[in-house]
Design a protein around this motif. Structure first.
Motif, mmCIF file in Angstrom:
data_model
loop_
_atom_site.group_PDB
_atom_site.id
_atom_site.type_symbol
_atom_site.label_atom_id
_atom_site.label_comp_id
_atom_site.label_asym_id
_atom_site.label_seq_id
_atom_site.Cartn_x
_atom_site.Cartn_y
_atom_site.Cartn_z
ATOM 1 N N VAL A 142 -10.006 -5.440 -4.350
ATOM 2 C CA VAL A 142 -8.967 -5.372 -3.320
ATOM 3 C C VAL A 142 -7.618 -5.033 -3.949
ATOM 4 N N GLU A 143 -7.308 -5.669 -5.078
ATOM 5 C CA GLU A 143 -6.044 -5.412 -5.756
ATOM 6 C C GLU A 143 -5.958 -3.973 -6.243
ATOM 7 N N SER A 144 -7.074 -3.454 -6.751
ATOM 8 C CA SER A 144 -7.091 -2.080 -7.236
ATOM 9 C C SER A 144 -6.783 -1.098 -6.105
ATOM 10 N N LEU A 145 -7.390 -1.305 -4.949
ATOM 11 C CA LEU A 145 -7.113 -0.438 -3.804
ATOM 12 C C LEU A 145 -5.660 -0.575 -3.363
ATOM 13 N N ALA A 146 -5.175 -1.797 -3.352
ATOM 14 C CA ALA A 146 -3.812 -2.048 -2.872
ATOM 15 C C ALA A 146 -2.756 -1.401 -3.755
ATOM 16 N N THR A 147 -3.084 -1.209 -5.037
ATOM 17 C CA THR A 147 -2.095 -0.628 -5.945
ATOM 18 C C THR A 147 -2.182 0.894 -6.031
ATOM 19 N N THR A 148 -3.074 1.518 -5.267
ATOM 20 C CA THR A 148 -3.108 2.975 -5.203
ATOM 21 C C THR A 148 -1.726 3.499 -4.805
ATOM 22 N N VAL A 149 -1.219 4.439 -5.560
ATOM 23 C CA VAL A 149 0.101 4.995 -5.254
ATOM 24 C C VAL A 149 -0.028 5.953 -4.076
ATOM 25 N N LYS A 150 0.792 5.716 -3.064
ATOM 26 C CA LYS A 150 0.731 6.517 -1.846
ATOM 27 C C LYS A 150 1.988 7.378 -1.747
ATOM 28 N N ALA A 151 1.770 8.681 -1.824
ATOM 29 C CA ALA A 151 2.868 9.651 -1.766
ATOM 30 C C ALA A 151 2.701 10.520 -0.525
ATOM 31 N N VAL A 152 3.796 11.003 0.009
ATOM 32 C CA VAL A 152 3.772 11.759 1.256
ATOM 33 C C VAL A 152 4.624 13.012 1.123
ATOM 34 N N MET A 153 4.068 14.143 1.538
ATOM 35 C CA MET A 153 4.845 15.370 1.645
ATOM 36 C C MET A 153 5.776 15.279 2.855
ATOM 37 N N ILE A 154 7.046 15.545 2.635
ATOM 38 C CA ILE A 154 7.995 15.695 3.742
ATOM 39 C C ILE A 154 8.228 17.187 3.872
ATOM 40 N N GLU A 155 7.518 17.801 4.814
ATOM 41 C CA GLU A 155 7.474 19.261 4.861
ATOM 42 C C GLU A 155 7.433 19.839 6.267
ATOM 43 N N LYS A 156 7.544 18.977 7.261
ATOM 44 C CA LYS A 156 7.577 19.431 8.647
ATOM 45 C C LYS A 156 8.867 18.954 9.304
ATOM 46 N N LYS A 157 9.335 19.720 10.288
ATOM 47 C CA LYS A 157 10.574 19.356 10.964
ATOM 48 C C LYS A 157 10.504 17.949 11.542
ATOM 49 N N GLY A 158 9.364 17.608 12.133
ATOM 50 C CA GLY A 158 9.232 16.284 12.731
ATOM 51 C C GLY A 158 9.379 15.169 11.718
ATOM 52 N N ALA A 159 8.853 15.386 10.515
ATOM 53 C CA ALA A 159 8.968 14.370 9.471
ATOM 54 C C ALA A 159 10.409 14.230 9.004
ATOM 55 N N VAL A 160 11.130 15.344 8.892
ATOM 56 C CA VAL A 160 12.538 15.273 8.504
ATOM 57 C C VAL A 160 13.345 14.587 9.606
ATOM 58 N N ASP A 161 13.033 14.889 10.854
ATOM 59 C CA ASP A 161 13.741 14.257 11.976
ATOM 60 C C ASP A 161 13.541 12.744 11.984
ATOM 61 N N GLU A 162 12.373 12.288 11.557
ATOM 62 C CA GLU A 162 12.065 10.852 11.569
ATOM 63 C C GLU A 162 12.058 10.264 10.158
ATOM 64 N N LEU A 163 12.831 10.876 9.267
ATOM 65 C CA LEU A 163 12.806 10.482 7.865
ATOM 66 C C LEU A 163 13.191 9.018 7.657
ATOM 67 N N ASP A 164 14.208 8.545 8.353
ATOM 68 C CA ASP A 164 14.633 7.162 8.170
ATOM 69 C C ASP A 164 13.500 6.194 8.494
ATOM 70 N N GLU A 165 12.776 6.455 9.552
ATOM 71 C CA GLU A 165 11.654 5.592 9.940
ATOM 72 C C GLU A 165 10.535 5.663 8.907
ATOM 73 N N ILE A 166 10.284 6.855 8.373
ATOM 74 C CA ILE A 166 9.252 7.025 7.349
ATOM 75 C C ILE A 166 9.612 6.263 6.084
ATOM 76 N N LEU A 167 10.847 6.397 5.647
ATOM 77 C CA LEU A 167 11.273 5.753 4.409
ATOM 78 C C LEU A 167 11.297 4.233 4.528
ATOM 79 N N ALA A 168 11.341 3.722 5.748
ATOM 80 C CA ALA A 168 11.355 2.271 5.961
ATOM 81 C C ALA A 168 9.960 1.659 5.924
ATOM 82 N N LEU A 169 8.910 2.493 5.895
ATOM 83 C CA LEU A 169 7.544 1.967 5.861
ATOM 84 C C LEU A 169 7.302 1.300 4.508
#
Length: 262
Positions: free
Chosen positions: A141-168
């Motif tokens: 469980v710990e090994s899965l939990a420590t998987t690094v999760k990265a996200v492409m910010i590459e669509k207009k919608g993602a840039v528009d909602e960037l603050d909400e994304i960065l708060a996750l």
């Protein structure tokens, strides 16, 4: 369970350097390992062809040299690809084509453990990351939990909602995708367009302010300075197929000039 090199670097506040590969030949990863320079290698699975055996073999090669691994996946089959990548031994996933904060929220669940605490979608599976056991242990469980999760910010919608994304809370890294963004705002390929440049700056500056690690993709060390001045500490330099093309073109043309006596 194997150590997560990239997670350890992020937690310790150290900078990281990676490179991209399309090739599934494990010897390419071994060559990278021999340099002793790179922290992790990113397999851009979204762009190339591969099978499940390739993922296992690539992860094995990286582990021999203490290299971390990231897999960039297609959105269309992201749950299958991400979980098989992590199961093969990849310790980071780069999610693509998110168009909203909700898209990112759902993606971040994929490699999180299926426990009440983590509210993820990854259950018990016997793959390379759990040998020699069936999984389901606290270590698993710990090994899965420590998987690094990265996200492409590459669509207009993602840039528009960037603050909400960065708060996750589950998000670890973001990567700007200028080519996709330029298409999504109707200016394909116009990297110098003020709209694209403003979005680029927003992603990096807002990520740093929010305490989320932004990574810069560059083609030469000279390009790092502007990002370093901003406070960026994570870089990915070059791509195997592009480097091969450039070498073949430059040296092939030079050889023909020599042959023809120019």
């Amino acid at each position: 369970m194997k150590p997560n090199i990239l997670r350890e670097k992020l937690n310790s506040g150290k900078p990281t350097v990676s490179t991209h590969i399309h090739s599934v030949w494990p010897n390419v990863i071994e060559a990278l390992g021999h340099t002793g320079i790179y922290d992790y290698v990113e397999f851009v699975a979204e762009y190339g062809t591969y099978d499940i055996h390739d993922l296992d073999n690539m992860a094995r090669a990286a582990e021999l040299y203490g290299l971390g691994t990231m897999i960039k996946i297609d959105r269309s089959n992201q749950e299958f690809a991400a979980q098989r990548g992590v199961g093969a031994g990849f310790n980071s996933v780069l999610y693509t084509d998110a168009r909203s904060a909700e898209d990112v929220r759902e993606a971040l669940k994929i490699t999180n453990p299926d426990t009440p605490e983590h509210n993820g979608l990854y259950g018990v599976a016997t793959r390379r990351n759990s040998y020699m056991g069936y999984g389901g242990s606290p270590e698993y469980v710990e090994s899965l939990a420590t998987t690094v999760k990265a996200v492409m910010i590459e669509k207009k919608g993602a840039v528009d909602e960037l603050d909400e994304i960065l708060a996750l809370p589950e998000i670890d890294m973001v990567q700007w995708g200028g080519s996709d963004f330029s298409m999504s705002v109707g200016h394909p390929g116009e990297r110098d367009n003020p709209i694209i440049k403003a979005a680029h700056d927003k992603v990096f500056k807002d990520s740093l302010k929010a305490g989320v690690h932004p990574r810069a993709e560059i083609q030469s060390p000279d390009a790092a300075k502007a990002y370093l001045d901003m406070g960026v500490r994570h870089f990915s330099i070059g791509t195997d197929i592009s480097m091969l093309y450039s070498w073949w073109k430059e040296n092939g043309e030079a050889l023909w000039r020599a042959i023809e006596g120019e």
